[in-house]
Design an enzyme around this catalytic site. Structure first.
Site, mmCIF file in Angstrom:
data_model
loop_
_atom_site.group_PDB
_atom_site.id
_atom_site.type_symbol
_atom_site.label_atom_id
_atom_site.label_comp_id
_atom_site.label_asym_id
_atom_site.label_seq_id
_atom_site.Cartn_x
_atom_site.Cartn_y
_atom_site.Cartn_z
ATOM 1 N N LYS A 136 0.846 -1.205 0.000
ATOM 2 C CA LYS A 136 0.000 0.000 0.000
ATOM 3 C C LYS A 136 0.884 1.259 0.000
ATOM 4 O O LYS A 136 0.598 2.219 -0.706
ATOM 5 C CB LYS A 136 -0.941 -0.018 1.219
ATOM 6 C CG LYS A 136 -2.046 -1.063 1.050
ATOM 7 C CD LYS A 136 -2.835 -1.333 2.322
ATOM 8 C CE LYS A 136 -3.772 -2.518 2.094
ATOM 9 N NZ LYS A 136 -4.521 -2.934 3.266
ATOM 10 N N GLN A 154 -4.974 -1.641 9.391
ATOM 11 C CA GLN A 154 -4.783 -2.961 8.775
ATOM 12 C C GLN A 154 -5.409 -4.059 9.642
ATOM 13 O O GLN A 154 -5.133 -4.154 10.834
ATOM 14 C CB GLN A 154 -3.274 -3.214 8.582
ATOM 15 C CG GLN A 154 -2.936 -4.497 7.863
ATOM 16 C CD GLN A 154 -3.433 -4.531 6.417
ATOM 17 O OE1 GLN A 154 -3.380 -3.545 5.690
ATOM 18 N NE2 GLN A 154 -3.952 -5.682 6.000
ATOM 19 N N ASP A 198 -11.261 2.283 3.375
ATOM 20 C CA ASP A 198 -11.522 0.845 3.187
ATOM 21 C C ASP A 198 -13.000 0.586 2.883
ATOM 22 O O ASP A 198 -13.359 -0.504 2.437
ATOM 23 C CB ASP A 198 -11.141 0.062 4.460
ATOM 24 C CG ASP A 198 -9.747 -0.532 4.369
ATOM 25 O OD1 ASP A 198 -9.282 -0.791 3.230
ATOM 26 O OD2 ASP A 198 -9.120 -0.753 5.427
#
Ligand code: NAD
Length: 283
Positions: free
Chosen positions: A52, A96, A119
């Site tokens: 990422k 995460q 997200d």
């Protein structure tokens, strides 16, 4: 011979387009920043987080890393999220997953401002997706829509069967396909006659988490097969939920693993970071 959908190339095309947009934003004095929070040092999570960061660098987004120890308390993480929510120089916040067992994943997801939830996991964004309002969309299913569209695969009116009903893949996938006017079925671990259900599909999307489960007996001749699963075999090679070599002879198009759905997830995360500027200026 089946058409191999090249997720690596399509994700690169998307990142190139985003890089141009970001360059223009910068010329107008707008810089995008993504906060990436990792708790503990799970090796798989570290690989994802690094990928990422690399994608951010390529597109021109500033990534700010927060690497916290495994024993971090939930309150400390919530405090960090509050600080990032209030920080106007941060546009996207990514925590995460999975989190350590002593943390409540829902409490963490719900604390991230829906306007920074790149997200697309916050209930407000999931609700917005459900009723067709603007918001962040979960990256993997959003990436699959791009794979289909950019491969000129018709979605409207088609029978789409998704196997898997998770919050991050199966459920949002069904809503996105519905918004594209598909006829959608979600199958799962309790579905009866799974093989027959799958055989109805013009577009079959496997998101189960079982290596090579879907053989050609599950696939209608000429169907498009999208494989979300990702598994490392003992040989070290990667494979998906679909038995690729077996299904290749019967489908019209298929995503390989690696190089199919996987690279799209990060490309769509970058897309969401760019979208965050728009969403935050709608208030
Ligand atoms: P999950 O474990 O949350 O959900 C799995 C779903 O599969 C469940 O809804 C369950 O009902 C269903 N299922 C399990 N066994 C089944 C069976 N025998 N028959 C029918 N349905 C069954 O998984 P997830 O997070 O949705 O991920 C699924 C897979 O996709 C995993 O392999 C994961 O690693 C992969 N994944 C890949 C990406 C990517 O970027 N490529 C992103 C997310 C997940």
């Amino acid at each position: 011979m089946a058409y191999i959908i090249d997720g690596k190339q399509i994700s690169q095309d998307i990142k190139n387009e985003l890089r141009e947009k970001v360059t223009q934003f910068k010329e107008n004095g707008k810089n995008i920043a993504l906060a990436v929070v990792q708790i503990g040092n799970d090796p798989a999570s570290s690989v994802y987080v690094n990928n990422k960061k690399k994608a951010c660098e390529f597109v021109g987004i500033r990534s700010v890393a927060y690497e916290l120890p495994e024993e971090t308390q939930q309150d400390e993480l919530l405090k960090l999220i509050d600080d990032l929510n209030a920080d106007h120089s941060i546009h996207g916040i990514l925590v995460q997953l999975p989190l350590p067992k002593h943390m409540n994943e829902n409490a963490i997801i719900n604390r991230i401002s829906p306007l920074k939830d790149v997200d697309g996991f916050h209930p407000q964004n999931v609700g917005a997706l459900c009723i067709g309002q603007p918001g962040f969309v979960s990256c993997t299913p959003a990436g699959i829509i791009q794979l289909l569209k950019r491969s000129d695969i018709e979605i409207a009116g088609k029978e789409c069967v998704i196997i898997g009903r998770s919050n991050i893949v199966g459920k949002p996938m069904s809503l996105l396909l519905l918004a594209e006017n598909a006829t959608v079925t979600i199958a799962h671990s309790k579905t009866e006659n799974l093989m027959e259900v799958c055989k109805r599909a013009d577009i079959l999307i496997a998101a189960v988490g079982r290596p090579k489960m879907f053989t050609k007996e599950y696939v209608k001749e000429g169907a498009v097969v999208i494989d979300v699963g990702i598994h490392r075999l003992e040989s070290g090679k990667l494979c998906g939920d679909v038995d690729y070599d077996d299904v290749l002879s019967i489908c019209s198009a298929i995503t390989p693993v690696p190089g199919g759905v996987g690279p799209m997830t990060i490309a769509m995360l970058m897309n969401n970071c760019v979208e965050s500027l728009k969403l935050q200026h709608m208030e």
